[in-house]
Scaffold this active site. Structure first.
Site, mmCIF file in Angstrom:
data_model
loop_
_atom_site.group_PDB
_atom_site.id
_atom_site.type_symbol
_atom_site.label_atom_id
_atom_site.label_comp_id
_atom_site.label_asym_id
_atom_site.label_seq_id
_atom_site.Cartn_x
_atom_site.Cartn_y
_atom_site.Cartn_z
ATOM 1 N N CYS A 79 -11.382 2.842 7.456
ATOM 2 C CA CYS A 79 -10.437 1.803 8.058
ATOM 3 C C CYS A 79 -11.150 0.830 8.990
ATOM 4 C CB CYS A 79 -9.311 2.583 8.810
ATOM 5 S SG CYS A 79 -8.401 3.778 7.594
ATOM 6 N N HIS B 183 -6.441 -2.834 13.405
ATOM 7 C CA HIS B 183 -6.338 -2.133 12.148
ATOM 8 C C HIS B 183 -4.782 -1.633 12.133
ATOM 9 C CE1 HIS B 183 -6.158 0.778 8.836
ATOM 10 N NE2 HIS B 183 -6.309 1.786 9.719
ATOM 11 N N ASN C 234 -0.602 1.505 5.944
ATOM 12 C CA ASN C 234 -1.993 1.706 6.191
ATOM 13 C C ASN C 234 -2.746 1.153 4.924
ATOM 14 O OD1 ASN C 234 -4.631 2.158 6.787
ATOM 15 N ND2 ASN C 234 -4.166 3.993 8.012
#
Ligand code: UT7
Length: 325
Positions: free
Chosen positions: A119, A252, A282
């Site tokens: 990520c 993020h 996500n």
């Protein structure tokens, strides 16, 4: 030689198949897995995610985002002299997804490679591209975050499968006399490699180990909140700026609670945080450039503003990029 790199254009792409929390809950119920829109929204802020069709790969999503970013920058693929794709869900073990993207964009010759920092991948890739531009090794770089996390989810594990989605985001970075990127800061700590991982791997013609995502959500949560504040402060210090100078925080997009907590610590008002996690869950390396592109295109982000991009993820990896848009 140019001293700086700056963003010339942005782009993003979500595959068409959208599942609301209720849609996903209904699909999971057929497998005997119980979840609800209420639980997902309350714990994560996620309302929907997009899943790519089975015949669509990471490079396909990446190319859609790349074309938009090139158009926004007013450039052709042949103008690029560097392509970096941040991904943990590549089309193949090798060659890199970046070479697939290069070919699909109809260009050849420039260096193309993947960066794998889960990520934090986009922040890592942007840091590498910025360094290469500042060193004179490249002048126009395509930097993409693209993922098909739906391929590595265990749909019998409700603690992870409701959290992730597929998508891509891209920027074209160009050499400039003025900043641009003001500071970058990236880190890793492999001691925490087991709290978020896909342990499976290819060996002897077989997949050994479990090829699906495993996560200790609470351990990730605790680490994330600490390092996101720390890296943002490091980038601010490197650039000689204060937290009050941040016009837009683009974290993020994993969990709204992590984003809100980071914003509070950095004294960034909630309405200055770009939040898109509700729309796509996500998307790992894709989430920061996706959120960036949304806020550029809807007119929130304007030239001259200070943007703090920051990510955290498996590895454990984390980092930030502070830039003047
Ligand atoms: O890119 C970085 C990637 N990861 C992250 O950023 C994730 C960071 N962590 C998180 O976002 C949170 O830890 C989660 C959203 C993953 C979980 O939230 P939580 O508040 O830490 O929940 P929990 O794990 O403590 O679980 C609470 C309860 C449990 O039930 P019991 O044991 O209290 O009866 C779980 O079994 O919620 C249950 N649960 C669910 N219930 C309905 C877990 N997943 C679900 C679900 N639907 N999908």
């Amino acid at each position: 030689m140019n001293m700086y790199s700056r963003i010339l254009g942005t782009g993003s792409y979500l595959p068409p198949r959208r599942l609301s929390n209720a849609d996903l809950a209904a699909e999971l119920a057929l497998k005997g897995v119980e979840t609800s829109d209420e639980w997902i929204v309350e714990r994560t802020g996620i309302r929907a995610r997009h899943f790519a069709a089975p015949d669509v790969g990471c490079s396909d999503l990446a190319v859609h985002a790349a074309r938009q970013a090139l158009q926004a920058a007013g450039l052709q693929a042949s103008d690029l002299d560097l392509i970096i794709v941040a991904t943990s869900t590549p089309d193949m073990v090798f060659p890199s997804t970046a070479t697939m993207v290069q070919h699909k964009l109809g260009t050849a010759g420039c260096p193309a490679f993947d960066v794998q920092a889960v990520c934090s991948g986009f922040v890592y890739a942007l840091t590498v591209a910025d360094a290469m531009i500042r060193s004179g090794a490249a002048r126009q770089a395509l930097v993409i975050g693209a993922e098909v996390f739906s391929r590595i989810l265990d749909f019998s594990d409700r603690t992870t499968c409701v959290l992730f989605g597929d998508g891509a985001g891209a920027v074209v970075l160009g050499a400039a006399d003025q900043p641009g990127i003001l500071a970058t800061d990236i880190h890793a700590d492999g001691r925490h490699r087991d709290i978020l991982c896909v342990p499976g791997h290819v060996s002897g013609g077989q997949v050994l180990g479990d090829p699906v995502l495993k996560m200790d959500g609470q351990a990730v949560f605790k680490l994330a909140v600490g390092v996101l504040e720390e890296t943002a402060r490091t980038s601010l210090a490197k650039a000689g700026l204060q937290d009050t100078d941040i016009d837009w925080l683009i974290p993020h997009q994993a969990n709204i609670r992590i984003m809100q907590s980071t914003a509070r610590k950095l004294k960034v008002p909630a309405d200055k945080v770009v939040v898109t996690v509700d729309q796509h869950g996500n998307t790992s390396a894709a989430s920061i450039p996706l959120a960036l592109d949304v806020a550029v295109r809807d007119g929130r982000i304007r030239r001259g503003q200070h943007l703090m991009l920051e990510g955290v993820g498996g590895g454990f990896t984390w980092g930030s990029v502070l830039l003047k848009y």
